[in-house]
Design a protein around this motif. Structure first.
Motif, PDB file in Angstrom:
ATOM      1  N   SER A  71       0.858  -1.183   0.000  1.00  0.00           N
ATOM      2  CA  SER A  71       0.000   0.000   0.000  1.00  0.00           C
ATOM      3  C   SER A  71       0.892   1.230   0.000  1.00  0.00           C
ATOM      4  CB  SER A  71      -0.926  -0.003   1.216  1.00  0.00           C
ATOM      5  OG  SER A  71      -0.173   0.029   2.420  1.00  0.00           O
ATOM      6  N   ARG A  72       0.269   2.379  -0.253  1.00  0.00           N
ATOM      7  CA  ARG A  72       1.029   3.624  -0.254  1.00  0.00           C
ATOM      8  C   ARG A  72       0.171   4.764   0.256  1.00  0.00           C
ATOM      9  NH1 ARG A  72       3.143   4.662  -6.077  1.00  0.00           N
ATOM     10  NH2 ARG A  72       3.851   6.652  -5.184  1.00  0.00           N
ATOM     11  N   ASP A  73       0.837   5.786   0.764  1.00  0.00           N
ATOM     12  CA  ASP A  73       0.185   7.005   1.209  1.00  0.00           C
ATOM     13  C   ASP A  73       0.927   8.153   0.536  1.00  0.00           C
ATOM     14  OD1 ASP A  73      -0.743   9.263   2.495  1.00  0.00           O
ATOM     15  OD2 ASP A  73      -0.869   8.294   4.450  1.00  0.00           O
ATOM     16  N   ASN A  74       0.375   8.664  -0.535  1.00  0.00           N
ATOM     17  CA  ASN A  74       1.074   9.701  -1.301  1.00  0.00           C
ATOM     18  C   ASN A  74       1.180  11.012  -0.531  1.00  0.00           C
ATOM     19  OD1 ASN A  74       1.482   7.891  -3.349  1.00  0.00           O
ATOM     20  ND2 ASN A  74       0.119   8.883  -4.823  1.00  0.00           N
ATOM     21  N   ALA A  75       0.283  11.245   0.400  1.00  0.00           N
ATOM     22  CA  ALA A  75       0.361  12.474   1.201  1.00  0.00           C
ATOM     23  C   ALA A  75       1.554  12.444   2.150  1.00  0.00           C
ATOM     24  CB  ALA A  75      -0.928  12.667   1.986  1.00  0.00           C
ATOM     25  N   LYS A  76       1.997  11.241   2.508  1.00  0.00           N
ATOM     26  CA  LYS A  76       3.113  11.084   3.440  1.00  0.00           C
ATOM     27  C   LYS A  76       4.388  10.594   2.761  1.00  0.00           C
ATOM     28  CE  LYS A  76       0.160  10.092   7.437  1.00  0.00           C
ATOM     29  NZ  LYS A  76      -0.149   9.114   8.518  1.00  0.00           N
ATOM     30  N   ASN A  77       4.321  10.378   1.464  1.00  0.00           N
ATOM     31  CA  ASN A  77       5.487   9.852   0.724  1.00  0.00           C
ATOM     32  C   ASN A  77       5.944   8.511   1.282  1.00  0.00           C
ATOM     33  OD1 ASN A  77       5.365  12.297  -0.601  1.00  0.00           O
ATOM     34  ND2 ASN A  77       7.566  12.665  -0.555  1.00  0.00           N
ATOM     35  N   MET A  78       4.987   7.633   1.545  1.00  0.00           N
ATOM     36  CA  MET A  78       5.301   6.351   2.179  1.00  0.00           C
ATOM     37  C   MET A  78       4.721   5.183   1.387  1.00  0.00           C
ATOM     38  SD  MET A  78       7.044   6.961   4.972  1.00  0.00           S
ATOM     39  CE  MET A  78       6.892   5.395   5.825  1.00  0.00           C
ATOM     40  N   VAL A  79       5.458   4.092   1.421  1.00  0.00           N
ATOM     41  CA  VAL A  79       4.997   2.814   0.886  1.00  0.00           C
ATOM     42  C   VAL A  79       5.144   1.778   1.997  1.00  0.00           C
ATOM     43  CG1 VAL A  79       5.344   1.030  -0.860  1.00  0.00           C
ATOM     44  CG2 VAL A  79       5.742   3.407  -1.430  1.00  0.00           C
ATOM     45  N   TYR A  80       4.211   0.840   2.042  1.00  0.00           N
ATOM     46  CA  TYR A  80       4.220  -0.163   3.099  1.00  0.00           C
ATOM     47  C   TYR A  80       4.129  -1.570   2.504  1.00  0.00           C
ATOM     48  CZ  TYR A  80       2.842   4.030   5.619  1.00  0.00           C
ATOM     49  OH  TYR A  80       2.780   5.314   6.128  1.00  0.00           O
ATOM     50  N   LEU A  81       4.639  -2.511   3.255  1.00  0.00           N
ATOM     51  CA  LEU A  81       4.460  -3.919   2.908  1.00  0.00           C
ATOM     52  C   LEU A  81       4.043  -4.650   4.175  1.00  0.00           C
ATOM     53  CD1 LEU A  81       4.683  -5.989   0.577  1.00  0.00           C
ATOM     54  CD2 LEU A  81       6.934  -6.594   1.510  1.00  0.00           C
ATOM     55  N   GLN A  82       2.789  -5.020   4.228  1.00  0.00           N
ATOM     56  CA  GLN A  82       2.272  -5.797   5.350  1.00  0.00           C
ATOM     57  C   GLN A  82       2.510  -7.272   5.060  1.00  0.00           C
ATOM     58  OE1 GLN A  82       0.845  -4.792   8.352  1.00  0.00           O
ATOM     59  NE2 GLN A  82       0.965  -6.970   8.877  1.00  0.00           N
ATOM     60  N   MET A  83       3.232  -7.931   5.938  1.00  0.00           N
ATOM     61  CA  MET A  83       3.602  -9.332   5.730  1.00  0.00           C
ATOM     62  C   MET A  83       3.001 -10.173   6.851  1.00  0.00           C
ATOM     63  SD  MET A  83       7.593  -8.852   4.613  1.00  0.00           S
ATOM     64  CE  MET A  83       8.100  -8.408   6.265  1.00  0.00           C
ATOM     65  N   ASN A  84       2.148 -11.107   6.476  1.00  0.00           N
ATOM     66  CA  ASN A  84       1.471 -11.967   7.448  1.00  0.00           C
ATOM     67  C   ASN A  84       1.877 -13.424   7.245  1.00  0.00           C
ATOM     68  OD1 ASN A  84       0.030  -9.710   8.432  1.00  0.00           O
ATOM     69  ND2 ASN A  84      -1.578 -10.021   6.892  1.00  0.00           N
ATOM     70  N   SER A  85       1.620 -14.223   8.258  1.00  0.00           N
ATOM     71  CA  SER A  85       1.892 -15.669   8.198  1.00  0.00           C
ATOM     72  C   SER A  85       3.305 -15.942   7.682  1.00  0.00           C
ATOM     73  CB  SER A  85       0.865 -16.356   7.290  1.00  0.00           C
ATOM     74  OG  SER A  85      -0.442 -16.106   7.747  1.00  0.00           O
ATOM     75  N   LEU A  86       4.247 -15.271   8.269  1.00  0.00           N
ATOM     76  CA  LEU A  86       5.615 -15.360   7.779  1.00  0.00           C
ATOM     77  C   LEU A  86       6.198 -16.743   7.959  1.00  0.00           C
ATOM     78  CD1 LEU A  86       6.802 -11.864   8.957  1.00  0.00           C
ATOM     79  CD2 LEU A  86       6.891 -12.693   6.610  1.00  0.00           C
TER      80      LEU A  86
END
Length: 120
Positions: A71-86
């Motif tokens: 996901s990303r938040d363009n207002a915050k200049n951020m990208v995320y990677l949520q990783m589950n069941s690693l």
């Protein structure tokens, strides 16, 4: 030019979750597609997930589809990677990358990486 900086890696037990973050220091962040890649010890760097400039399009490698979410938040200049069941196989150095073309690449700006270690 985008300068991605990753954070959020660490040591986690199998079955756990982590969220990686990528901060991009550029005024026109919305002009870049973003992606996560990973490189396991002794292996080539591989694509994990990508997201379009406006965040409406995503794609995943077969190995993480349904398990990871980008996901990303363009207002915050951020990208995320949520990783589950690693799993132990998810252990790798994770890189954030930017493309001025599309989320299919080419990616020409790279961060230094953040280490994810999954203990079994």
């Amino acid at each position: 030019q985008v300068q991605p900086v990753e954070s959020g890696g660490g040591l986690v037990q199998a079955g756990g979750s982590l969220r990686l973050s990528c901060a991009a220091s550029v005024r026109t962040f919305g002009s870049y597609a973003m992606a996560w890649f990973r490189q396991a010890p002794g292996k080539e760097r591989r694509f994990v997930a990508g997201i379009s400039k406006d965040g409406h399009g995503t794609r995943y490698s077969d190995s993480v589809r349904g398990q990871f979410t980008i996901s990303r938040d363009n207002a915050k200049n951020m990208v995320y990677l949520q990783m589950n069941s690693l799993k132990a196989d998810d252990t790798a150095l994770y890189y954030c990358a930017a493309s001025s073309v599309s989320f299919n690449g080419p990616y020409d700006s790279w961060g230094q990486g953040t280490q994810v270690t999954v203990s079994s």
